[in-house]
Scaffold this motif. Sequence first.
Motif, PDB file in Angstrom:
ATOM      1  N   ALA A  73     -27.640  46.257-130.016  1.00 34.33           N
ATOM      2  CA  ALA A  73     -27.836  47.508-130.743  1.00 34.33           C
ATOM      3  C   ALA A  73     -26.670  47.832-131.662  1.00 34.33           C
ATOM      4  CB  ALA A  73     -28.057  48.658-129.763  1.00 34.33           C
ATOM      5  N   ALA A  74     -25.462  47.446-131.277  1.00 34.70           N
ATOM      6  CA  ALA A  74     -24.277  47.781-132.078  1.00 34.70           C
ATOM      7  C   ALA A  74     -24.145  46.910-133.317  1.00 34.70           C
ATOM      8  CB  ALA A  74     -23.013  47.651-131.233  1.00 34.70           C
ATOM      9  N   GLY A  75     -24.943  45.853-133.408  1.00 35.70           N
ATOM     10  CA  GLY A  75     -24.872  44.973-134.569  1.00 35.70           C
ATOM     11  C   GLY A  75     -24.565  43.545-134.164  1.00 35.70           C
ATOM     12  N   LEU A  76     -24.886  42.604-135.024  1.00 34.73           N
ATOM     13  CA  LEU A  76     -24.548  41.201-134.764  1.00 34.73           C
ATOM     14  C   LEU A  76     -23.037  41.085-134.554  1.00 34.73           C
ATOM     15  CD1 LEU A  76     -26.702  39.491-137.552  1.00 34.73           C
ATOM     16  CD2 LEU A  76     -27.206  39.547-135.089  1.00 34.73           C
ATOM     17  N   VAL A 100     -16.653  49.049-134.362  1.00 31.24           N
ATOM     18  CA  VAL A 100     -17.647  49.048-135.445  1.00 31.24           C
ATOM     19  C   VAL A 100     -19.041  49.175-134.858  1.00 31.24           C
ATOM     20  CG1 VAL A 100     -18.630  47.732-137.373  1.00 31.24           C
ATOM     21  CG2 VAL A 100     -16.170  47.565-136.864  1.00 31.24           C
ATOM     22  N   LEU A 101     -19.842  50.074-135.413  1.00 34.74           N
ATOM     23  CA  LEU A 101     -21.258  50.193-135.089  1.00 34.74           C
ATOM     24  C   LEU A 101     -22.058  50.041-136.374  1.00 34.74           C
ATOM     25  CD1 LEU A 101     -23.789  50.926-133.440  1.00 34.74           C
ATOM     26  CD2 LEU A 101     -23.156  53.348-133.669  1.00 34.74           C
ATOM     27  N   VAL A 102     -22.938  49.029-136.414  1.00 32.82           N
ATOM     28  CA  VAL A 102     -23.768  48.777-137.592  1.00 32.82           C
ATOM     29  C   VAL A 102     -24.999  49.676-137.518  1.00 32.82           C
ATOM     30  CG1 VAL A 102     -25.027  47.039-138.922  1.00 32.82           C
ATOM     31  CG2 VAL A 102     -22.941  46.395-137.679  1.00 32.82           C
ATOM     32  N   THR A 103     -25.274  50.380-138.609  1.00 35.28           N
ATOM     33  CA  THR A 103     -26.342  51.384-138.626  1.00 35.28           C
ATOM     34  C   THR A 103     -27.332  51.118-139.759  1.00 35.28           C
ATOM     35  OG1 THR A 103     -25.047  52.818-140.090  1.00 35.28           O
ATOM     36  CG2 THR A 103     -24.762  53.133-137.708  1.00 35.28           C
ATOM     37  N   ASN A 104     -28.446  51.831-139.684  1.00 34.25           N
ATOM     38  CA  ASN A 104     -29.467  51.732-140.743  1.00 34.25           C
ATOM     39  C   ASN A 104     -29.038  52.588-141.936  1.00 34.25           C
ATOM     40  OD1 ASN A 104     -31.968  50.188-139.588  1.00 34.25           O
ATOM     41  ND2 ASN A 104     -31.254  51.520-137.938  1.00 34.25           N
ATOM     42  N   GLY A 105     -28.099  52.050-142.698  1.00 36.49           N
ATOM     43  CA  GLY A 105     -27.577  52.754-143.858  1.00 36.49           C
ATOM     44  C   GLY A 105     -26.498  53.754-143.480  1.00 36.49           C
ATOM     45  N   GLY A 106     -25.811  54.259-144.503  1.00 34.24           N
ATOM     46  CA  GLY A 106     -24.746  55.226-144.269  1.00 34.24           C
ATOM     47  C   GLY A 106     -25.252  56.536-143.695  1.00 34.24           C
ATOM     48  N   LYS A 107     -26.493  56.917-144.017  1.00 33.96           N
ATOM     49  CA  LYS A 107     -27.028  58.181-143.503  1.00 33.96           C
ATOM     50  C   LYS A 107     -27.082  58.189-141.989  1.00 33.96           C
ATOM     51  CE  LYS A 107     -29.758  59.952-147.366  1.00 33.96           C
ATOM     52  NZ  LYS A 107     -31.097  60.343-147.845  1.00 33.96           N
ATOM     53  N   GLN A 108     -27.528  57.079-141.394  1.00 28.96           N
ATOM     54  CA  GLN A 108     -27.581  57.038-139.935  1.00 28.96           C
ATOM     55  C   GLN A 108     -26.175  57.097-139.347  1.00 28.96           C
ATOM     56  OE1 GLN A 108     -29.479  53.627-138.102  1.00 28.96           O
ATOM     57  NE2 GLN A 108     -29.735  54.706-136.169  1.00 28.96           N
ATOM     58  N   ALA A 109     -25.218  56.480-140.018  1.00 27.08           N
ATOM     59  CA  ALA A 109     -23.830  56.537-139.547  1.00 27.08           C
ATOM     60  C   ALA A 109     -23.325  57.978-139.552  1.00 27.08           C
ATOM     61  CB  ALA A 109     -22.940  55.652-140.418  1.00 27.08           C
ATOM     62  N   VAL A 110     -23.631  58.718-140.614  1.00 22.71           N
ATOM     63  CA  VAL A 110     -23.206  60.116-140.699  1.00 22.71           C
ATOM     64  C   VAL A 110     -23.860  60.935-139.589  1.00 22.71           C
ATOM     65  CG1 VAL A 110     -23.335  62.223-142.096  1.00 22.71           C
ATOM     66  CG2 VAL A 110     -22.718  60.048-143.168  1.00 22.71           C
TER      67      VAL A 110
END
Length: 407
Positions: free
Chosen positions: A76-79, A103-113
């Motif tokens: 879930a956190a990314g490859l 680091v957490l990989v998200t579906n675009g910057g919006k999900q990160a925010v």
Amino acid sequence: MTATTGAPHPRVSRRIGSIAESATLAVDAKAKALQAAGRPVIGFGAGEPDFATPPAIVEAAIAAARDPKNHRYTPAAGLPELREAIAVKTARDSGHHIGATQVLVTNGGKQAVYQAFATLLDPGDEVLLPAPFWTTYPEAIALGGGVPVQIDTDESSGFRVTVAQLEAARTPRTKVLLFCSPSNPTGAVYSPAQVEAIGRWAVEHGVWVLTDEIYEHLVYGDATFSSMPVVVPELADTCVVVNGVAKTYAMTGWRVGWMIGPADVVKAATNLQSHLSSNVANVSQRAALAAVSGDLSAVAMMREAFDRRRLTMVRMLNEIPGVNCVEPQGAFYAYPSVKAILGLELRGRRPASSAELAELVLEEAEVAVVPGEAFGTPGYFRLSYALGDDDLVEGVHRLGKLLSEAH
């Protein structure tokens, strides 16, 4: 006996029903719908480069789509290799040294925010939000249970908030400062000294900082990008950085962003994402891996084009009677004031707000702009200059021709 019934439940929850549609995406969608209907609309609404994603990145995605290992769930956190590459890229580009577990990989910057605020905020926590602000910020804060505290800036400060303003707005409930440089929507870039002063203020008062670095490579002239946790290392344990491949590599549609922060915060946000969306699409992650592992030649080419368009747009806007545009130092937006035009007669109407004026401009000049109301500061337009040179000139020419009729 007659059963008693209470008030009917609302069809949509108050939490979700209170969310406003993204104004920038709404303007872009309306412009595209009119274009599809045959109208020659020129859209300045969407914040996305008009360039194609670089070929090497596309080829990496094609290869990934053919590989069966990418057809399955991944962490879930990314490859793992992408998280490590983002850590290396971050050190290379900003000087911020972090580990892959941060680091957490998200579906675009919006999900990160959104996930950053959802992870940091408890109900009633206040977030200092300098305005003009990106339209998504206050919605993400509210969804996280927080209270956005708007701090207005204007042309006199180059749309940059001061430490004095932040201190005046701080209360015992203040938990986070949202910081964005280069800025969407104004293109403002804070100097290293200004970044340091704000960072040291945050450390002194125990205020977290969420800093949005999505436009880190898009600065012009003498402006320089500074990462706050690098300028103020003591802030690193109470700072979350959000970023992504969208603007740097012309990958808005690939939907890959990330959040960087203290390991405990990133782990908590990862737990949230494991239930919310699981992993980002593997093909997009593989494309992002190729992007962040490669050189920056593509962004250098795009930045040169944006710089040229920036100067052209600002010059043309400032030639329009009643329009005043501060020269942006970063990102790819101009944020001109149209306050002097409001209330004047234009094509038989007297628009009283920038929202009304933007609607009139779309109808009469077939030009789509985003009004300042979307960014917390009425009286302005946001125009993206991430579009072709010819369309840019034609669009601003149409805008100027129409607005020059105001009296």
